[in-house]
Design an enzyme around this catalytic site. Structure first.
Site, PDB file in Angstrom:
ATOM      1  N   GLY A   7      -2.838  30.195  -3.551  1.00 51.77           N
ATOM      2  CA  GLY A   7      -3.906  30.885  -2.837  1.00 51.77           C
ATOM      3  C   GLY A   7      -4.371  32.114  -3.598  1.00 51.77           C
ATOM      4  N   PRO A  63      -0.245  24.250  -5.292  1.00 50.94           N
ATOM      5  CA  PRO A  63      -1.313  25.052  -4.660  1.00 50.94           C
ATOM      6  C   PRO A  63      -1.032  26.545  -4.769  1.00 50.94           C
ATOM      7  CG  PRO A  63       0.147  24.117  -2.989  1.00 50.94           C
ATOM      8  CD  PRO A  63       0.569  23.522  -4.293  1.00 50.94           C
ATOM      9  N   TYR A  96      -2.333  24.614   5.383  1.00 52.93           N
ATOM     10  CA  TYR A  96      -1.557  25.521   6.221  1.00 52.93           C
ATOM     11  C   TYR A  96      -1.951  25.222   7.656  1.00 52.93           C
ATOM     12  CZ  TYR A  96       0.292  28.656   2.590  1.00 52.93           C
ATOM     13  OH  TYR A  96       0.999  29.183   1.540  1.00 52.93           O
ATOM     14  N   ARG A 154       9.555  26.176 -16.053  1.00 53.51           N
ATOM     15  CA  ARG A 154       9.029  26.980 -17.165  1.00 53.51           C
ATOM     16  C   ARG A 154       9.157  26.265 -18.500  1.00 53.51           C
ATOM     17  NH1 ARG A 154       7.853  28.998 -13.196  1.00 53.51           N
ATOM     18  NH2 ARG A 154       8.108  31.139 -12.457  1.00 53.51           N
ATOM     19  N   SER A 175      -5.352  24.793  -2.635  1.00 44.08           N
ATOM     20  CA  SER A 175      -4.679  25.484  -1.531  1.00 44.08           C
ATOM     21  C   SER A 175      -5.652  25.728  -0.379  1.00 44.08           C
ATOM     22  CB  SER A 175      -4.157  26.829  -2.041  1.00 44.08           C
ATOM     23  OG  SER A 175      -3.908  27.706  -0.965  1.00 44.08           O
ATOM     24  N   HIS A 214       8.689  27.689  -2.463  1.00 40.69           N
ATOM     25  CA  HIS A 214       7.481  28.496  -2.586  1.00 40.69           C
ATOM     26  C   HIS A 214       7.591  29.435  -3.802  1.00 40.69           C
ATOM     27  CE1 HIS A 214       4.098  28.861   0.412  1.00 40.69           C
ATOM     28  NE2 HIS A 214       3.739  29.839  -0.407  1.00 40.69           N
ATOM     29  N   GLY A 228      10.061  27.293 -10.288  1.00 43.52           N
ATOM     30  CA  GLY A 228      10.846  27.697 -11.461  1.00 43.52           C
ATOM     31  C   GLY A 228      10.637  26.869 -12.706  1.00 43.52           C
TER      32      GLY A 228
HETATM   33  C1  LIG Z   1       0.443  33.631  -5.998  1.00 45.39           C
HETATM   34  C2  LIG Z   1       0.953  32.395  -5.334  1.00 45.39           C
HETATM   35  C3  LIG Z   1       0.266  31.884  -4.250  1.00 45.39           C
HETATM   36  C4  LIG Z   1       0.718  30.722  -3.626  1.00 45.39           C
HETATM   37  N1  LIG Z   1      -0.016  30.184  -2.619  1.00 45.39           N
HETATM   38  C5  LIG Z   1       0.401  29.052  -2.018  1.00 45.39           C
HETATM   39  C6  LIG Z   1      -0.385  28.434  -1.026  1.00 45.39           C
HETATM   40  O1  LIG Z   1      -1.482  28.877  -0.715  1.00 45.39           O
HETATM   41  N2  LIG Z   1       0.123  27.331  -0.412  1.00 45.39           N
HETATM   42  C7  LIG Z   1       1.339  26.805  -0.751  1.00 45.39           C
HETATM   43  O2  LIG Z   1       1.768  25.812  -0.160  1.00 45.39           O
HETATM   44  N3  LIG Z   1       2.087  27.342  -1.730  1.00 45.39           N
HETATM   45  C8  LIG Z   1       1.638  28.442  -2.376  1.00 45.39           C
HETATM   46  N4  LIG Z   1       2.382  28.979  -3.390  1.00 45.39           N
HETATM   47  C9  LIG Z   1       3.609  28.311  -3.831  1.00 45.39           C
HETATM   48  C10 LIG Z   1       3.296  27.281  -4.923  1.00 45.39           C
HETATM   49  O3  LIG Z   1       2.582  26.205  -4.415  1.00 45.39           O
HETATM   50  C11 LIG Z   1       4.574  26.735  -5.576  1.00 45.39           C
HETATM   51  O4  LIG Z   1       5.446  26.276  -4.587  1.00 45.39           O
HETATM   52  C12 LIG Z   1       5.272  27.766  -6.453  1.00 45.39           C
HETATM   53  O5  LIG Z   1       4.345  28.521  -7.189  1.00 45.39           O
HETATM   54  C13 LIG Z   1       6.221  27.051  -7.398  1.00 45.39           C
HETATM   55  O6  LIG Z   1       6.971  27.953  -8.144  1.00 45.39           O
HETATM   56  P1  LIG Z   1       6.579  28.391  -9.640  1.00 45.39           P
HETATM   57  O7  LIG Z   1       5.451  29.364  -9.491  1.00 45.39           O
HETATM   58  O8  LIG Z   1       7.823  29.033 -10.132  1.00 45.39           O
HETATM   59  O9  LIG Z   1       6.175  27.155 -10.373  1.00 45.39           O
HETATM   60  C14 LIG Z   1       1.917  30.117  -4.057  1.00 45.39           C
HETATM   61  C15 LIG Z   1       2.604  30.635  -5.162  1.00 45.39           C
HETATM   62  C16 LIG Z   1       2.124  31.749  -5.809  1.00 45.39           C
HETATM   63  C17 LIG Z   1       2.852  32.252  -7.019  1.00 45.39           C
END
Ligand SMILES: Cc1cc2nc3c(=O)[nH]c(=O)nc-3n(C[C@H](O)[C@H](O)[C@H](O)COP(=O)(O)O)c2cc1C
Length: 394
Positions: A82, A80, A132, A310, A109, A275, A308
């Site tokens: 946001g 997810p 959330y 990639r 999200s 996150h 992470g």
């Molecule tokens: C810009 C952004 C917004 C995010 N928003 C949410 C969210 O709304 N809810 C949530 O549970 N995690 C959120 N996350 C975390 C992602 O769900 C996820 O855990 C994370 O992107 C994984 O890492 P990666 O980007 O390295 O793959 C967000 C991540 C990013 C980069």
């Protein structure tokens, strides 16, 4: 660099960086404080080695994976994210449609910039909903009821945001939601005309699921305060378990004891996640947190890992250390930023083909046969699965 020359997720990231105003790029690309945790997420994957075994027939590689009774065409889904339409206009729908087309899960999200109903329709049976828990119980209940009505059967409650992460880049960029058109923002937009024009067409992105709240609130800060709560406890999770009749996953688990507690409360799965390094700079990378969690709960609930990812091999590293499935956030986001629909597809295909190639090189015909104990001595089995993919390299 043209999209067709982008060989890796990192290449897509660079291409996205050149097409998106800095304030919007940083919104996705940035992490908490020093960004140490975000960097460690990818570095720690690199440190996990998998030992190939040879002279195994890998003419057919099967990367399908079954979780929660549903078989997906790859062991990877969309995490997810946001406000993603701020990064690239229309990104939410593009990715929901991609996930449906590729038969992988899409997680909408709570803070998405497209409503959960529209995303449920686009993901069409492949959608999960991330919740959330709000400071205001009526807001939480409103989202749960809407998710139910929209047909989601999997609810992923996020545990790792007792407070919003401190993201230094956003502070430096004076990021505000909805966006304020400061001279610097206007200049950055002018330097990225394609992004600016597409954004104009789509309108200002916002947290679409909270439209009522946005209307009645006096400031966006009030809205933000309402979206999350520092008061979310195990007692609340227990109540949520009773309230939500479908599958319940808890996202943001890093400690084996917390994972065990989720099992004991009857949750169906956890997302081992930090996150994407956006919450705390000092925490562990997920691939390092995984083994003790897997040891505590493997076999008792589904373990999904994100943060992470990639490379296709990262999904295998996670599987080898005890995860059943993986999610990626930024990898897909960079794809959309690099080239809209085609870029999103390219991001998926990069990970998919890297995964198939890595399995072939490791001598493993089927993703699902990798076990936690086979990290350096994988045993291959032959697969007769109809959905297997033909390898096109020697
Ligand atoms: C810009 C952004 C917004 C995010 N928003 C949410 C969210 O709304 N809810 C949530 O549970 N995690 C959120 N996350 C975390 C992602 O769900 C996820 O855990 C994370 O992107 C994984 O890492 P990666 O980007 O390295 O793959 C967000 C991540 C990013 C980069």
């Amino acid at each position: 660099m043209g999209l067709d020359r982008a060989a890796s997720i990192d290449d897509l990231r660079l291409r996205a960086k050149n097409r998106i105003p800095r304030f919007a790029f940083d919104l996705v690309d940035g992490g908490a404080e020093s960004e140490r945790n975000m960097r460690r997420n990818t570095e720690a994957f690199e440190e996990v080695e998998l030992t190939p075994r040879y002279m195994v027939d890998v003419s057919n590689i099967d990367i399908s994976a079954t979780v929660f009774g549903q078989t997906f065409d790859a062991p990877l889904g969309m995490a997810p994210i946001g406000m993603l339409n701020a990064f690239w206009p229309g990104a939410d729908l593009t990715l929901a449609q991609l996930c449906k087309a590729k038969n992988i899960p899409y997680t909408a999200s709570s803070a998405s910039s497209t409503t959960l109903e529209e995303l449920a329709e686009a993901a069409d049976g492949n959608g999960w909903f991330q919740l959330y828990v709000s400071r205001d119980p009526t807001v939480t209940e409103g989202l749960i009821a809407r998710a139910e009505a929209a047909g989601y059967t999997t609810l992923m409650v996020t545990a790792d945001v007792p407070a919003a992460g401190k993201r230094d880049r956003d502070i430096r960029n004076q990021l505000a939601v909805p966006f304020r058109f400061t001279p610097e923002v206007i200049l950055q937009c002018a330097m990225n005309p394609r992004w600016a024009l597409t954004s104009l067409k789509h309108g200002k992105p916002n947290v679409a699921n909270y439209a009522d709240l946005l209307q009645s609130a006096t400031s966006y800060a009030d809205v933000q305060k309402t979206l999350i709560t520092p008061g979310f406890t195990w007692e609340d999770l227990k109540r949520l378990r009773t309230r939500w009749k479908g599958r319940l996953l808890v996202k943001g688990i890093l400690h084996a004891q917390d994972a065990l507690s989720c099992t004991e409360l009857g949750c169906d799965g956890i997302i081992v996640s930090n996150h994407g390094g956006r919450q705390v700079a000092f925490g562990p990378p997920t691939i390092e947190a995984l083994p003790s969690i897997a040891e505590a709960v493997a076999g008792r609930m589904t373990i999904i890992l994100d943060s992470g990812i990639r490379r296709g091999a990262d999904i295998l590293r996670a599987k080898a250390l005890g995860a059943d499935f993986a999610l990626a956030g930024r990898a897909f986001a960079y794809g959309v930023g690099a080239g809209g629909n085609a870029g999103a597809q390219h991001a998926f295909e990069i990970l998919q083909l890297e995964l198939i190639r890595a399995l072939g090189q490791l001598g493993i015909p089927s993703y699902e046969t990798i076990g936690a104990s086979e990290l350096s001595t994988f045993k291959a089995t032959t697969s007769s699965d109809q959905s297997s993919i033909q390898l096109d390299y020697p």
